[in-house]
Design a protein around this motif. Structure first.
Motif, short mmCIF file in Angstrom:
data_model
loop_
_atom_site.label_atom_id
_atom_site.label_comp_id
_atom_site.label_asym_id
_atom_site.label_seq_id
_atom_site.Cartn_x
_atom_site.Cartn_y
_atom_site.Cartn_z
N GLU A 173 0.80 -1.22 0.00
CA GLU A 173 0.00 0.00 0.00
C GLU A 173 0.83 1.28 0.00
N LEU A 174 1.82 1.37 0.87
CA LEU A 174 2.52 2.63 1.08
C LEU A 174 4.03 2.46 0.96
N LYS A 175 4.67 3.52 0.46
CA LYS A 175 6.13 3.52 0.37
C LYS A 175 6.76 3.35 1.75
N ALA A 176 6.07 3.86 2.80
CA ALA A 176 6.60 3.77 4.16
C ALA A 176 6.77 2.32 4.61
N GLU A 177 6.11 1.37 3.93
CA GLU A 177 6.25 -0.04 4.28
C GLU A 177 7.60 -0.59 3.85
N ILE A 178 8.30 0.12 2.96
CA ILE A 178 9.63 -0.30 2.52
C ILE A 178 10.63 0.24 3.53
N ARG A 179 11.19 -0.65 4.32
CA ARG A 179 12.12 -0.26 5.37
C ARG A 179 13.05 -1.45 5.63
N PRO A 180 14.20 -1.19 6.25
CA PRO A 180 15.11 -2.31 6.55
C PRO A 180 14.42 -3.37 7.40
N GLY A 181 14.61 -4.64 7.02
CA GLY A 181 14.00 -5.74 7.74
C GLY A 181 12.68 -6.20 7.17
N ALA A 182 12.14 -5.48 6.19
CA ALA A 182 10.84 -5.83 5.60
C ALA A 182 11.01 -6.87 4.50
N PHE A 183 10.01 -7.75 4.38
CA PHE A 183 9.98 -8.78 3.35
C PHE A 183 8.83 -8.50 2.38
N PHE A 184 9.05 -8.79 1.09
CA PHE A 184 8.03 -8.62 0.07
C PHE A 184 8.06 -9.81 -0.88
N ILE A 185 6.98 -9.95 -1.64
CA ILE A 185 6.96 -10.91 -2.74
C ILE A 185 6.80 -10.09 -4.02
N VAL A 186 7.79 -10.16 -4.89
CA VAL A 186 7.76 -9.39 -6.12
C VAL A 186 8.39 -10.22 -7.23
N GLY A 187 7.72 -10.28 -8.37
CA GLY A 187 8.22 -11.07 -9.47
C GLY A 187 8.33 -12.54 -9.14
N GLY A 188 7.48 -13.02 -8.22
CA GLY A 188 7.49 -14.42 -7.85
C GLY A 188 8.61 -14.82 -6.89
N GLN A 189 9.36 -13.84 -6.37
CA GLN A 189 10.44 -14.12 -5.45
C GLN A 189 10.24 -13.36 -4.15
#
Length: 394
Positions: A173-189
């Motif tokens: 949802e928000l750019k603020a969610e991008i921070r050190p220690g955060a995990f995401f799923i993008v491009g299947g990885q």
């Protein structure tokens, strides 16, 4: 110096007045050249380097490199683009285009869709979509992670926690969610934000930061925060991975019979008030809303509740099946000892004392949310002296 009356002074200054600007008109060819150069400038601003030749490069970068060579080589193009060259790209390196035989119009034809009017340069044929191109660019810029052994256990733990629903995935949802220690799923990885450099302002006036992102396939990328944000927004399957959860309050979806009731939000003020400027990094407004956060903070500059200034959303947490007012009251009770004591004049000059602002680090707010998840928050209060949540009765 002799005395001058106003008329004489105006006459003296008239010689130095800038000439009136004329509305420039361009031929179709000149418009295409200008538009093509603006593409090169956007590439430079996004990637931080000039487009380069080479078989390993993306087709668009190679075409931009050929285009830039030709624009530098043609005197009429350099003259036309002089006022548009805000980054000095035309003179940044020596001209090198001996093997290129395309003139500016031919090069534009390479990119043009050649539709019915023959001049539509926004329609491309025989090339990948912009989304595919960007994804390929980011993958191409990844390199092997030399210390992947350090991160591999983290990925295994996250995968195990996803499997047993200790962690869940939610839409980004928000750019603020991008921070050190955060995990995401993008491009299947699965992507892990290992490091974030100092935040800066890009040429478009937007905040950004260089990241070190580790992927679960053993590669890494030094992409920009906005590049990761763009990928997550463009990827239909792009998700963020939550911190470990317990109980239905923060589940990925509501339990049977429950409905999503709101969002805990944490705001940071842009006010230039001395007190705010001094404590900006730890001064947060914490609230709960049943509507959209964006709607809640609309018009913040005109509201004393928001210190008559714009605000930045630094964190949000979805909540389900709870009473928003009671949850907000509980959070404010936990942080009551750190409530900001500040009075400011409202738009009419009346002194008001904004509520819901607390001098508390964001990390402690995150801890409080985790304790809301496991219901242990009822036993804790924030201690400003230690800067930590302390269990009552100890």
């Amino acid at each position: 110096m002799s005395d001058l009356d106003l008329d004489e002074l105006a006459g003296e200054l008239a010689e130095f007045a800038p000439a009136a600007k004329k509305h420039a008109t361009y031929t179709p060819r000149e418009e295409r050249i200008i538009a093509g150069f603006e593409d090169i400038e956007r590439f430079f601003e996004e990637h931080g380097h000039l487009p380069q030749h080479g078989e390993a490069r993306d087709i668009f970068e190679r075409l931009y490199a050929v285009r830039l060579d030709r624009l530098r080589a043609l005197e009429d193009c350099r003259t036309l683009l002089a006022s548009f060259d805000k980054h000095g790209l035309l003179g940044r390196v020596e001209i090198q285009s001996e093997e290129v035989e395309l003139d500016a119009d031919d090069l534009m034809a390479e990119l043009a869709g050649l539709g019915e009017d023959g001049d539509d340069i926004t329609q491309l044929r025989h090339v990948r979509s912009a989304e595919d191109k960007r994804a390929a660019e980011d993958i191409a810029r990844r390199e092997k992670c030399a210390d992947f052994d350090t991160f591999q256990p983290l990925f295994k733990k996250v995968k195990d926690e996803l499997a047993d629903n200790t962690r869940v995935t939610r839409p980004f949802e928000l750019k603020a969610e991008i921070r050190p220690g955060a995990f995401f799923i993008v491009g299947g990885q699965i992507a892990y934000v290992a490091e974030m450099a100092e935040i800066f302002t890009n040429p478009q006036g937007r905040t950004d930061a260089r990241l070190r992102v580790i992927f679960d396939n053993g590669t890494e990328s030094g992409m920009l925060m906005r590049s990761l944000q763009r990928q997550l927004n463009e990827d239909d399957a792009g998700r963020r991975i939550t911190e470990p959860v317990a109980g239905p309050l923060f589940a990925d979806r509501a339990e049977d019979g429950e409905t999503e009731t709101g969002t805990i939000y944490v705001l940071r003020s842009r006010s230039d008030h001395p007190v705010v400027a001094e404590h900006r990094e730890i001064m947060h407004k914490i609230g709960v809303t049943s509507g959209a956060v964006e709607s809640r903070i609309s018009g913040a500059e005109k509201s004393s509740t928001y210190l008559l200034a714009g605000v930045d959303v630094v964190a949000t947490y979805k909540v389900y099946g709870v009473n928003c007012q009671k949850l907000e009251a509980l959070i404010h009770k936990v942080f009551a000892a750190a409530q900001l004591n500040l009075s400011i004049p409202d738009r009419f000059g009346h002194m008001v004392k904004p509520r819901e602002w607390f001098l508390v680090p964001l990390a402690v707010v995150n801890e409080a949310v985790e304790r809301i998840r496991d219901r242990s928050i009822l036993d804790y209060r924030y201690d400003p002296q230690s800067g930590q949540l302390e269990q009552m009765g100890r």
